[in-house]
Write a protein that holds these residues in place. Structure first.
Motif, PDB file in Angstrom:
ATOM      1  N   GLY A  92       0.809  -1.208   0.000  1.00 30.85           N
ATOM      2  CA  GLY A  92       0.000   0.000   0.000  1.00 30.85           C
ATOM      3  C   GLY A  92       0.841   1.255   0.000  1.00 30.85           C
ATOM      4  O   GLY A  92       2.070   1.210  -0.144  1.00 30.85           O
ATOM      5  N   THR A  93       0.150   2.366   0.155  1.00 34.32           N
ATOM      6  CA  THR A  93       0.789   3.672   0.273  1.00 34.32           C
ATOM      7  C   THR A  93       0.200   4.362   1.495  1.00 34.32           C
ATOM      8  O   THR A  93      -0.917   4.049   1.918  1.00 34.32           O
ATOM      9  N   GLN A  94       0.966   5.277   2.046  1.00 34.90           N
ATOM     10  CA  GLN A  94       0.487   6.075   3.170  1.00 34.90           C
ATOM     11  C   GLN A  94       1.403   7.277   3.335  1.00 34.90           C
ATOM     12  O   GLN A  94       2.440   7.363   2.676  1.00 34.90           O
ATOM     13  N   LYS A  95       1.011   8.177   4.200  1.00 34.51           N
ATOM     14  CA  LYS A  95       1.865   9.312   4.528  1.00 34.51           C
ATOM     15  C   LYS A  95       2.357   9.129   5.956  1.00 34.51           C
ATOM     16  O   LYS A  95       1.582   8.789   6.853  1.00 34.51           O
ATOM     17  N   ILE A  96       3.649   9.329   6.145  1.00 33.24           N
ATOM     18  CA  ILE A  96       4.257   9.295   7.467  1.00 33.24           C
ATOM     19  C   ILE A  96       4.981  10.618   7.651  1.00 33.24           C
ATOM     20  O   ILE A  96       5.830  10.977   6.822  1.00 33.24           O
ATOM     21  N   VAL A 101       4.900   7.402   1.406  1.00 34.97           N
ATOM     22  CA  VAL A 101       5.759   6.229   1.355  1.00 34.97           C
ATOM     23  C   VAL A 101       4.962   5.050   0.797  1.00 34.97           C
ATOM     24  O   VAL A 101       3.733   5.018   0.874  1.00 34.97           O
ATOM     25  N   THR A 102       5.682   4.119   0.247  1.00 33.49           N
ATOM     26  CA  THR A 102       5.106   2.868  -0.211  1.00 33.49           C
ATOM     27  C   THR A 102       5.465   1.823   0.838  1.00 33.49           C
ATOM     28  O   THR A 102       6.541   1.874   1.429  1.00 33.49           O
ATOM     29  N   THR A 103       4.548   0.882   1.089  1.00 28.69           N
ATOM     30  CA  THR A 103       4.764  -0.127   2.119  1.00 28.69           C
ATOM     31  C   THR A 103       4.505  -1.533   1.585  1.00 28.69           C
ATOM     32  O   THR A 103       3.722  -1.726   0.664  1.00 28.69           O
ATOM     33  N   HIS A 104       5.192  -2.482   2.184  1.00 37.10           N
ATOM     34  CA  HIS A 104       4.965  -3.902   1.918  1.00 37.10           C
ATOM     35  C   HIS A 104       5.164  -4.599   3.251  1.00 37.10           C
ATOM     36  O   HIS A 104       6.257  -4.557   3.823  1.00 37.10           O
ATOM     37  N   SER A 105       4.100  -5.204   3.769  1.00 40.22           N
ATOM     38  CA  SER A 105       4.208  -5.924   5.038  1.00 40.22           C
ATOM     39  C   SER A 105       3.859  -7.389   4.825  1.00 40.22           C
ATOM     40  O   SER A 105       3.010  -7.729   4.009  1.00 40.22           O
ATOM     41  N   VAL A 106       4.560  -8.239   5.569  1.00 35.95           N
ATOM     42  CA  VAL A 106       4.332  -9.674   5.534  1.00 35.95           C
ATOM     43  C   VAL A 106       4.003 -10.090   6.964  1.00 35.95           C
ATOM     44  O   VAL A 106       4.814  -9.892   7.871  1.00 35.95           O
TER      45      VAL A 106
END
Length: 148
Positions: A92-96, A101-106
């Motif tokens: 996903g994407t989000q703002k920090i 930022v782009t994110t990838h969580s496992v």
């Protein structure tokens, strides 16, 4: 690297700054604006195993991500396995701190929930994802799960 508290072992780039985190954190490695972190959450409830349970868990993870950061936008999700354990991947994407930022969580369900996540500005994300997060996840070695 090895986390003495969880017994988790993994490989990480030698030239990235490495830090052990406080519980439930395991580690944080960083380079420039890119960051890969790991957490280990104990879970008392039954962990998801079936595709239906994993789909329900995925929906809950997305809802929690949006609750924690309303700017989070899911790009894709995938139910998979990591080292033989059920897992959910979210991209996903989000703002920090106001920066996109782009994110990838496992999220790996094995004697609790292990979460490995990469965050990076869009211009750095593909390199972070392909050269750091994915090899790190492939290198994970877990402590044996005690019999139930």
């Amino acid at each position: 690297m090895r986390d003495p508290r969880t017994g988790l072992r993994f490989e990480a780039p030698r030239n990235w700054v490495k830090r052990i985190r406080q519980n439930p954190g395991i580690f944080r490695i960083a380079s420039g604006g890119a960051d890969v972190s790991g957490w280990a959450y104990p879970r008392a409830e039954k962990l998801p195993q079936t595709d239906a349970e994993l789909a329900t868990a995925r929906d809950a993870l997305v809802a929690l991500a949006k609750q924690r950061n309303p700017s989070f936008a899911l790009m894709s999700s995938h139910i998979t396995r990591v080292q033989g354990s059920p897992a959910i991947e979210l991209r996903g994407t989000q703002k920090i701190l106001g920066k996109p930022v782009t994110t990838h969580s496992v999220h790996i369900f094995r004697a609790g929930e292990y979460v490995i996540e990469a965050l990076a500005p869009a211009k750095d994300f593909e390199l972070t994802d392909k050269r750091v997060l994915e090899p790190l996840v492939r290198s994970l070695k877990f402590r044996p799960v005690p019999p139930a």
